[in-house]
Design an enzyme around this catalytic site. Structure first.
Site, mmCIF file in Angstrom:
data_model
loop_
_atom_site.group_PDB
_atom_site.id
_atom_site.type_symbol
_atom_site.label_atom_id
_atom_site.label_comp_id
_atom_site.label_asym_id
_atom_site.label_seq_id
_atom_site.Cartn_x
_atom_site.Cartn_y
_atom_site.Cartn_z
ATOM 1 N N ARG A 58 2.776 -1.073 15.548
ATOM 2 C CA ARG A 58 1.675 -0.531 16.371
ATOM 3 C C ARG A 58 2.187 0.103 17.667
ATOM 4 O O ARG A 58 1.417 0.717 18.396
ATOM 5 C CB ARG A 58 0.653 -1.630 16.654
ATOM 6 C CG ARG A 58 1.249 -2.894 17.262
ATOM 7 C CD ARG A 58 0.281 -4.055 17.132
ATOM 8 N NE ARG A 58 0.839 -5.317 17.632
ATOM 9 C CZ ARG A 58 1.569 -6.157 16.903
ATOM 10 N NH1 ARG A 58 1.874 -5.875 15.651
ATOM 11 N NH2 ARG A 58 1.996 -7.300 17.426
ATOM 12 N N GLU A 98 -4.031 -6.725 16.989
ATOM 13 C CA GLU A 98 -2.866 -7.281 16.289
ATOM 14 C C GLU A 98 -1.877 -7.876 17.305
ATOM 15 O O GLU A 98 -1.112 -8.770 16.993
ATOM 16 C CB GLU A 98 -2.182 -6.213 15.425
ATOM 17 C CG GLU A 98 -1.424 -6.804 14.242
ATOM 18 C CD GLU A 98 -0.874 -5.770 13.264
ATOM 19 O OE1 GLU A 98 0.022 -5.013 13.638
ATOM 20 O OE2 GLU A 98 -1.350 -5.735 12.111
ATOM 21 N N HIS A 103 -25.711 7.716 20.033
ATOM 22 C CA HIS A 103 -26.778 7.765 19.030
ATOM 23 C C HIS A 103 -26.546 6.731 17.945
ATOM 24 O O HIS A 103 -27.103 6.823 16.852
ATOM 25 C CB HIS A 103 -26.861 9.174 18.432
ATOM 26 C CG HIS A 103 -27.247 10.195 19.459
ATOM 27 N ND1 HIS A 103 -28.557 10.520 19.735
ATOM 28 C CD2 HIS A 103 -26.490 10.899 20.331
ATOM 29 C CE1 HIS A 103 -28.583 11.414 20.712
ATOM 30 N NE2 HIS A 103 -27.338 11.659 21.100
ATOM 31 N N GLU A 111 0.833 -1.209 0.000
ATOM 32 C CA GLU A 111 0.000 0.000 0.000
ATOM 33 C C GLU A 111 0.865 1.256 0.000
ATOM 34 O O GLU A 111 0.637 2.204 -0.751
ATOM 35 C CB GLU A 111 -0.905 0.025 1.247
ATOM 36 C CG GLU A 111 -2.022 -0.995 1.255
ATOM 37 C CD GLU A 111 -1.605 -2.318 1.881
ATOM 38 O OE1 GLU A 111 -0.387 -2.603 1.959
ATOM 39 O OE2 GLU A 111 -2.510 -3.085 2.261
HETATM 40 O O1 F6P Z 1 -0.349 -5.144 8.708
HETATM 41 C C1 F6P Z 1 0.873 -5.649 9.080
HETATM 42 C C2 F6P Z 1 1.891 -4.596 9.390
HETATM 43 O O2 F6P Z 1 3.118 -5.234 9.442
HETATM 44 C C3 F6P Z 1 1.624 -3.839 10.674
HETATM 45 O O3 F6P Z 1 2.000 -4.540 11.801
HETATM 46 C C4 F6P Z 1 2.407 -2.599 10.441
HETATM 47 O O4 F6P Z 1 2.065 -1.610 11.338
HETATM 48 C C5 F6P Z 1 2.030 -2.295 9.002
HETATM 49 O O5 F6P Z 1 1.961 -3.570 8.394
HETATM 50 C C6 F6P Z 1 2.950 -1.395 8.241
HETATM 51 O O6 F6P Z 1 4.246 -1.895 8.162
HETATM 52 P P1 F6P Z 1 5.458 -1.042 7.623
HETATM 53 O O7 F6P Z 1 5.702 0.076 8.562
HETATM 54 O O8 F6P Z 1 6.599 -2.001 7.561
HETATM 55 O O9 F6P Z 1 5.091 -0.538 6.243
#
Ligand code: F6P
Length: 526
Positions: free
Chosen positions: A270, A356, A387, A218
């Site tokens: 996290r 997580e 609400h 992403e």
């Molecule tokens: O969703 C899995 C995960 O590894 C999370 O624990 C973490 O916060 C997120 O992806 C983002 O990871 P990164 O900082 O390595 O892009």
């Protein structure tokens, strides 16, 4: 010598199950209730108190929980963690996020480096950079100041920093320390990046690419999305981007950024809000001094969390009562309900932090456990939640423990008196009313209007949501989750459960599918 044992092998856990449960309706009614609310309160530092008057415990249950804390060696395990033992068994890593805000024990030397020094040094580098951006020493190519900071990251590289930014944005405005507006791009949905890009002036925007691993689909996709937008605007992306990553990640030595700041594998995503992951965006938005205050608040809560007396240790007490509610009383979820609009995204951060970390069915050695572990976490700020889903909380068939938060004063101070009370008073009146309504219920011959009560809650009460208070609240929940993981004998610091979906999504994108996955791919036109 630490013993890592499953909870159901501990004598104190067996004892706990035999203690007579509290009748919360009786306990919270009349003078009994008043007494509990007065007495069942622990300081969290920074003018905050954790009040557990309406949780389903009494002195006998608290004594049993104290025994459980002892037998599970909770403070010893915390000490092992902050002294640098390899607590993350799944990934064979140390767990050092507390070191970003203070030295709780012995110096931790890992990979030949004093880790506290390393984190502090990165904070100093971030502070210098942020000060130069604010003073205009670092500008865009046209020599103009940056006005907006945009964080690109997901999961822990988004949720905590975003929640904290939103929590302090209005506080910073009225305290004249909002240096740059912050925006966040996280979802791989193109409408997320496009939506943010459509409302900012890219020429005056500084993008912070945040990914510990440097491999998250992403984030890398959104990076390219933003680079395209910069190039289309005739700008050189390298003049508009910085990175926060680990020194071993593919992003670390990338020419495409103005500069890079580092964290490391010993800080879980996290748990990374107090590292450079939160430090860069928050220092740019509010100034490094505000970020330092936030760290001080967290450091104070970390110290309080060392106390072996559960009645003086809010994080440990919250954790143990949560275990009692989950494993002995059988409650399936927990709602997080801040009566503060500023904390609107804090429940989303806690969803990742808690679920997580403790959404696991095997212990820290990979062996199945025979008891339930982390609850489902959800929430919304009050009074909006009232609400929405409070119907189920009051009269639904599940009992859901509630974690309220409330502040005596608003952040901005602007208010109005309508029908004899301010908006702030109305907000606080609502949270007080809800606690008692949930605990005590209401008799009614009409079953539809009857409230059984017996629905437990605690509340964190503060004077005002300041940077220090925010730090203390964040650390409280991090430490609570850590302690629950210790009781359940889990590794709260890995997240293998997120991998399978990532692998299958790659197969879909490579058109390497069959069976149901192939049909879903076709239905979604991939
Ligand atoms: O969703 C899995 C995960 O590894 C999370 O624990 C973490 O916060 C997120 O992806 C983002 O990871 P990164 O900082 O390595 O892009």
């Amino acid at each position: 010598m630490i013993n890592w044992k499953n909870m159901d092998t501990l004598a104190a856990y067996q004892e706990l199950q035999n203690v007579e449960p509290v009748n919360l309706v009786e306990a919270m009614s009349g003078e009994n209730g008043a007494e509990r609310v007065r007495n069942y309160s622990v300081t969290m530092g920074e003018g905050l108190a954790f009040n557990y008057g309406a949780r389903p415990v009494d002195d006998k249950i608290l004594a049993a929980l104290a025994k459980l804390a002892d037998e599970a060696q909770l403070t010893e395990k915390y000490a092992a963690l902050y002294n640098g033992e390899m607590i993350n068994t799944g990934e064979k890593r140390l767990v050092l996020h507390q070191l970003t805000r203070g030295q709780l024990g012995e110096p931790v030397i890992a990979d030949g480096v004093d880790k506290r020094e390393f984190y502090v040094n990165e904070q100093k580098k971030i502070a210098e950079f942020a000060n130069k951006v604010h003073s205009g020493e670092i500008t865009n190519a046209a020599g103009e100041k940056f006005t907006t900071v945009v964080q690109i990251g997901i999961g822990g590289s988004d949720l905590g920093p975003r929640a904290i930014y939103l929590a302090l944005e209005n506080w910073a405005k009225v305290n004249d320390t909002l240096k740059m507006k912050a925006e966040f791009i996280s979802n791989v949905d193109p409408d997320d990046a496009a939506g943010v890009l459509s409302k900012i002036d890219v020429a005056h925007s500084l993008f912070v690419l945040v990914s510990k691993s440097g491999t998250t689909l992403e984030t890398l996709t959104n990076e390219s999305f933003v680079k395209n937008a910069l190039e289309n605007a005739g700008l050189n992306p390298a003049n508009h981007m910085i990175a926060v990553t680990s020194e071993t990640s593919p992003l670390a030595k990338n020419e495409g950024y103005m500069t890079a700041f580092f964290m490391d594998d010993y800080i879980g995503g996290r748990y990374s809000s107090s590292s450079g992951v939160g430090g860069a965006v928050l220092s740019l938005a509010f100034g490094p001094e505000v970020f330092a205050q936030f760290l001080d608040g967290a450091a104070e809560a970390d110290i309080l969390a060392k106390n072996p007396d559960i009645k003086q240790n809010a994080a440990m007490l919250d954790a143990l009562i949560g275990v009692y509610e989950r494993n002995v009383l059988g409650y399936p979820s927990t709602a997080v309900l801040p009566y503060s609009q500023a904390l609107s995204r804090f429940p989303a951060h806690l969803q990742q932090l808690d679920m997580e970390s403790n959404g696991k069915s095997v212990n820290r050695f990979g062996e199945p456990v025979d008891y339930v572990t982390g609850p489902v976490i959800f929430g919304e700020p009050g009074t909006n939640g009232q609400h929405s889903f409070y119907q189920l909380l009051h009269q639904g068939s599940d009992i859901i423990p509630l974690q309220f938060m409330g502040f005596r004063n608003s952040q901005m101070g602007t208010d109005v008196v309508i029908e004899g009370s301010t908006s702030q008073q109305k907000l606080c009146a609502n949270v007080a009313a809800q606690i008692v309504a949930f605990a005590c219920g209401k008799e009614d011959e009409n079953r539809n209007k009857y409230f059984a009560g017996g629905r437990p809650s605690s509340i964190i009460i503060g004077d005002k949501l300041t940077p220090k208070a925010m730090g203390a609240i964040l650390a409280h929940f991090e430490n609570k989750v850590m302690y629950q993981g210790f009781v359940w004998n889990l590794n709260s610091f890995d997240q293998e459960g997120v991998q399978l979906g990532k692998v299958l999504a790659k197969k879909v994108l490579a058109h390497d599918t069959d069976g149901a996955l192939k049909v879903y791919s076709e239905l979604l036109n991939i």
